[in-house]
Design an enzyme around this catalytic site. Structure first.
Site, short mmCIF file in Angstrom:
data_model
loop_
_atom_site.label_atom_id
_atom_site.label_comp_id
_atom_site.label_asym_id
_atom_site.label_seq_id
_atom_site.Cartn_x
_atom_site.Cartn_y
_atom_site.Cartn_z
CG HIS A 56 18.57 6.01 24.67
ND1 HIS A 56 18.26 5.61 23.39
CD2 HIS A 56 18.04 5.06 25.48
CE1 HIS A 56 17.59 4.47 23.43
NE2 HIS A 56 17.46 4.11 24.69
CG HIS A 58 16.57 2.32 29.41
ND1 HIS A 58 15.28 2.28 28.96
CD2 HIS A 58 17.35 2.24 28.30
CE1 HIS A 58 15.26 2.18 27.63
NE2 HIS A 58 16.52 2.15 27.21
CG LEU A 59 17.04 7.43 35.10
CD1 LEU A 59 16.46 8.76 35.57
CD2 LEU A 59 18.44 7.23 35.68
NE ARG A 60 16.18 -1.12 33.31
CZ ARG A 60 16.06 -1.14 31.98
NH1 ARG A 60 15.04 -0.53 31.39
NH2 ARG A 60 16.95 -1.76 31.24
CG ASN A 90 11.89 1.06 28.72
OD1 ASN A 90 12.49 1.93 29.34
ND2 ASN A 90 12.50 -0.01 28.23
CG ASN A 276 16.57 -4.65 20.48
OD1 ASN A 276 16.96 -4.63 19.33
ND2 ASN A 276 15.28 -4.63 20.78
CG ASP A 303 20.00 1.77 24.85
OD1 ASP A 303 19.14 1.88 25.73
OD2 ASP A 303 19.90 0.94 23.91
#
Ligand code: DOR
Ligand code: ZN
Length: 431
Positions: A56, A58-60, A90, A276, A303
């Protein structure tokens, strides 16, 4: 030939041995291996683990390269001891087509610090109304096996059922961000004493637990694979215990911040603690640790969620949720689980490398250091410690909740496919 001799590492924290790497595999493990033609790494006092695997991250990229690029995120991962990360969908555009997942995959290959395995979105644009091109992403060059709308919950029960059914054909997984949206309108912090005291809208535990219970039932009903992202409450651990006892194909992850921090951190309204699902209470933290010990929670996942200063350093309600995690995950696991004796190094390797590699189907990762295993490994100094500060955190985003803390465990060296991506250990040339 690419040849490295790692001398005297404690394999999984146990026996000391020498490990010879030739090209992209481990050629020998033993004592008194010849150093001929090899670069020698003095690993006295260091623990060798299989390279860590994050389910999990987030590489963006694409879309928010100002927060982090694939290159920067991959480097941060290698510094944290990772050899593979699963990149959340996302992005902007959302990774909901073969084209976008292939783009992320190829950026990962070009960068070469870690293997980047893209996660595909479950629904088009993460809107929760229409299934994305799951089959096309699965058969693309990125070979997607995990699908997630993370950041959003797939809240429509029928759509969730269809997604679970669809991915069964190729043994895929739906990774759910469990948050019943009708219970979390405007939610800012765990619903409890602290949210009441601070006057922030509460995010109740039941919003997570209701979705996990529903999805476990659905996964059992259609006999498909469900993975639960960032489990954060004691009630969720109980529901997962029940689902596993039923024999359903349900796996779950916990994040390092949920193993260490509580909602009390929000006291000073510093949005660095906004995440979150939110930080919960001390009794939730205890239940999560026990769940990780028992195996009810399978893995630790970061995350890792980089945000720019503008998105994070503002008033609490306006700040984006999320915190950095790749460089601090192993130290937090050492601090919360290993040092108190809840897990040993074998257990850490299982939860931070082997199980995540199995779940994601990353066959070149998560192997015990042994002859013929792919040379994806990390060397950690368990006696070392470091102070978390802006300098030590790689990349433009600095939203770590651990700033100022001294954490145990220093990653010295990471090898991806036989090549060092991080190399801080002592070197001597071979003969
Ligand atoms: O805190 C979070 N940040 N939780 C999520 O589910 C999404 C993530 C993000 O993308 O920043
Ligand atoms: Zn999430």
């Amino acid at each position: 030939m690419n040849r490295w001799l790692i001398k005297g590492a404690q394999i999984m924290g146990g026996k000391r041995a020498d490990v010879l790497i030739e090209d992209d595999v481990i050629a020998q493990v033993g004592t008194q291996i010849s150093a001929q033609g090899a670069t020698v790494i003095d690993a006295d006092g260091l623990v060798m683990l299989p390279g860590l695997v994050d389910l999990h991250t987030h590489l963006r990229e694409p879309g928010r390269e100002d927060a982090q690029t694939v290159e920067v995120g991959s480097k941060a991962a290698a510094l944290g001891g990772y050899t593979a990360v699963c990149a959340m969908a996302n992005t902007d555009p959302v990774a909901d087509t073969a084209g976008v997942v292939e783009q992320v995959h190829s950026l990962g290959e070009t960068t070469g610090y870690v293997d980047v395995q893209p996660i595909g979105a479950v629904t088009t644009g993460l809107k929760g109304t229409q299934l994305a091109e799951l089959g096309a992403m699965a058969t693309s060059a990125a070979k997607v096996t995990i699908f997630s709308d993370d950041g959003h919950c797939v809240s429509d029960a029928n759509l969730m059922r269809r997604a679970l059914e669809y991915v069964k054909a190729f043994d895929g997984i739906i990774a759910q961000h469990a948050e019943e949206p009708t219970l979390t309108h405007g939610a800012q912090l765990h619903e409890g004493v602290m949210s009441a005291k601070l006057g922030l809208v509460g995010w109740p535990a039941v919003a997570e637990e209701a979705i996990i219970a529903r999805d476990a039932l659905l996964a059992g009903h259609v006999n498909s694979r469900l993975h639960v992202c960032h489990v954060s409450t004691a009630g969720s651990v109980e529901i997962l215990r029940w689902a596993k006892r039923k024999g359903w194909k349900v796996t779950a992850e916990v994040c390092p911040h949920h193993l260490l921090l509580t909602d009390e951190s929000a006291q000073g309204y510093d949005p660095v603690y906004k995440v979150n699902p939110p930080l919960r209470t001390a009794s939730d933290v205890e239940a999560l640790k026990q769940g990780l010990v028992d195996g009810v929670i399978d893995v630790v996942a970061t995350d890792h969620a980089p945000h720019t200063t503008e998105d994070k350093e503002c008033e609490w309600a306006a700040a984006r949720p999320g915190m950095l995690g790749l460089q601090t995950a192993l130290p937090i696991v050492i601090k919360t689980m290993l040092e108190p004796g809840l897990l040993d190094w074998d257990d850490v390797a299982l939860r931070c490398s082997k199980r995540p590699a199995q779940i994601a189907g990353l066959r070149r990762h998560g192997h015990d250091p042994a002859p013929n295993a792919p040379a994806n490994i990390t060397l950690v100094d368990p006696a070392g410690s470091w102070q978390v500060g802006a300098d030590a955190i790689f990349g433009p985003s600095k939203n770590t909740p651990y700033a100022g803390m001294t954490l145990p465990g220093v990653v010295q060296t990471t090898f991806l496919n036989g090549r060092p991506t991080v190399l801080d250990a002592q070197l001597t040339e071979g003969i």
